[in-house]
Design a protein around this motif. Structure first.
Motif, short mmCIF file in Angstrom:
data_model
loop_
_atom_site.label_atom_id
_atom_site.label_comp_id
_atom_site.label_asym_id
_atom_site.label_seq_id
_atom_site.Cartn_x
_atom_site.Cartn_y
_atom_site.Cartn_z
N SER A 36 7.38 12.26 -2.51
CA SER A 36 6.18 11.51 -2.14
C SER A 36 4.98 11.94 -2.96
O SER A 36 4.16 11.11 -3.37
CB SER A 36 5.88 11.69 -0.66
OG SER A 36 6.94 11.23 0.12
N TRP B 170 -1.45 0.76 -4.84
CA TRP B 170 -0.35 0.14 -4.10
C TRP B 170 0.85 1.07 -4.00
O TRP B 170 1.68 0.92 -3.09
CB TRP B 170 0.06 -1.17 -4.78
CG TRP B 170 0.40 -1.00 -6.23
CD1 TRP B 170 -0.45 -1.14 -7.27
CD2 TRP B 170 1.66 -0.62 -6.77
NE1 TRP B 170 0.22 -0.87 -8.45
CE2 TRP B 170 1.52 -0.55 -8.18
CE3 TRP B 170 2.90 -0.33 -6.23
CZ2 TRP B 170 2.56 -0.19 -9.02
CZ3 TRP B 170 3.94 0.02 -7.06
CH2 TRP B 170 3.76 0.09 -8.45
N ASN C 203 0.87 4.02 -3.04
CA ASN C 203 0.78 4.79 -1.80
C ASN C 203 1.56 4.13 -0.67
O ASN C 203 2.10 4.82 0.19
CB ASN C 203 -0.69 4.97 -1.39
CG ASN C 203 -1.38 6.02 -2.19
OD1 ASN C 203 -0.81 7.06 -2.48
ND2 ASN C 203 -2.61 5.74 -2.56
N TRP C 204 1.61 2.80 -0.68
CA TRP C 204 2.37 2.11 0.34
C TRP C 204 3.87 2.39 0.19
O TRP C 204 4.62 2.32 1.18
CB TRP C 204 2.10 0.62 0.30
CG TRP C 204 0.73 0.28 0.77
CD1 TRP C 204 -0.31 -0.12 -0.01
CD2 TRP C 204 0.24 0.33 2.09
NE1 TRP C 204 -1.42 -0.31 0.77
CE2 TRP C 204 -1.11 -0.04 2.07
CE3 TRP C 204 0.82 0.67 3.32
CZ2 TRP C 204 -1.90 -0.10 3.22
CZ3 TRP C 204 0.03 0.61 4.45
CH2 TRP C 204 -1.30 0.23 4.40
N LEU C 205 4.32 2.69 -1.01
CA LEU C 205 5.72 3.07 -1.21
C LEU C 205 5.98 4.49 -0.74
O LEU C 205 7.09 4.82 -0.29
CB LEU C 205 6.09 2.95 -2.70
CG LEU C 205 6.01 1.57 -3.32
CD1 LEU C 205 6.30 1.66 -4.81
CD2 LEU C 205 6.96 0.62 -2.64
N LEU D 54 4.33 6.11 1.76
CA LEU D 54 4.11 6.32 3.19
C LEU D 54 5.40 6.41 4.01
O LEU D 54 5.51 7.29 4.86
CB LEU D 54 3.18 5.26 3.76
CG LEU D 54 1.71 5.40 3.36
CD1 LEU D 54 0.90 4.26 3.94
CD2 LEU D 54 1.15 6.73 3.79
N LEU E 255 -6.00 5.52 0.11
CA LEU E 255 -5.91 4.14 0.61
C LEU E 255 -7.23 3.70 1.23
O LEU E 255 -7.64 2.54 1.04
CB LEU E 255 -4.79 4.03 1.63
CG LEU E 255 -3.40 3.85 1.06
CD1 LEU E 255 -2.36 3.92 2.14
CD2 LEU E 255 -3.28 2.53 0.33
N GLY F 204 -7.30 -0.12 0.97
CA GLY F 204 -5.95 -0.34 1.45
C GLY F 204 -5.06 -1.09 0.49
O GLY F 204 -3.86 -1.16 0.69
N ILE F 205 -5.61 -1.69 -0.54
CA ILE F 205 -4.78 -2.50 -1.44
C ILE F 205 -4.82 -1.98 -2.86
O ILE F 205 -3.80 -1.76 -3.48
CB ILE F 205 -5.26 -3.98 -1.41
CG1 ILE F 205 -5.10 -4.54 -0.01
CG2 ILE F 205 -4.48 -4.81 -2.42
CD1 ILE F 205 -5.69 -5.90 0.18
#
Length: 73
Positions: free
Chosen positions: A13, A27, A29-31, A33, A66, A71-72
């Motif tokens: 991570s 983006w 970071n969404w992977l 989490l 994020l 957030g995006i």
């Protein structure tokens, strides 16, 4: 054994989160989490809490990034 797996999930991570601090790569970071969440769960199930704490630190870095990017981004 679970603590070692938690560290491994945390390291994977972290490898994803560090480049995600660059603008327009947030983006990623969404992977990271879900991997961080798995690492925290495995660390909680372990008798030693080092892996869990490492994953929580990586989670903190990802969450701050994020929030800064909306957030995006």
């Amino acid at each position: 054994m679970l603590n070692i797996l938690s560290f491994i999930f945390g390291l994977v991570s972290l490898v994803i989160v560090i480049p995600a601090t660059i603008p327009l790569l947030g983006w990623a970071n969404w992977l990271a989490l879900p991997l961080i969440a798995i690492g925290v769960i495995l660390g909680q199930l372990s008798s030693s809490k080092g892996g869990r704490n490492f994953c929580l630190i990586v989670l903190l870095v990802a969450a701050i990034r994020l929030s800064l990017g909306g957030g995006i981004i």
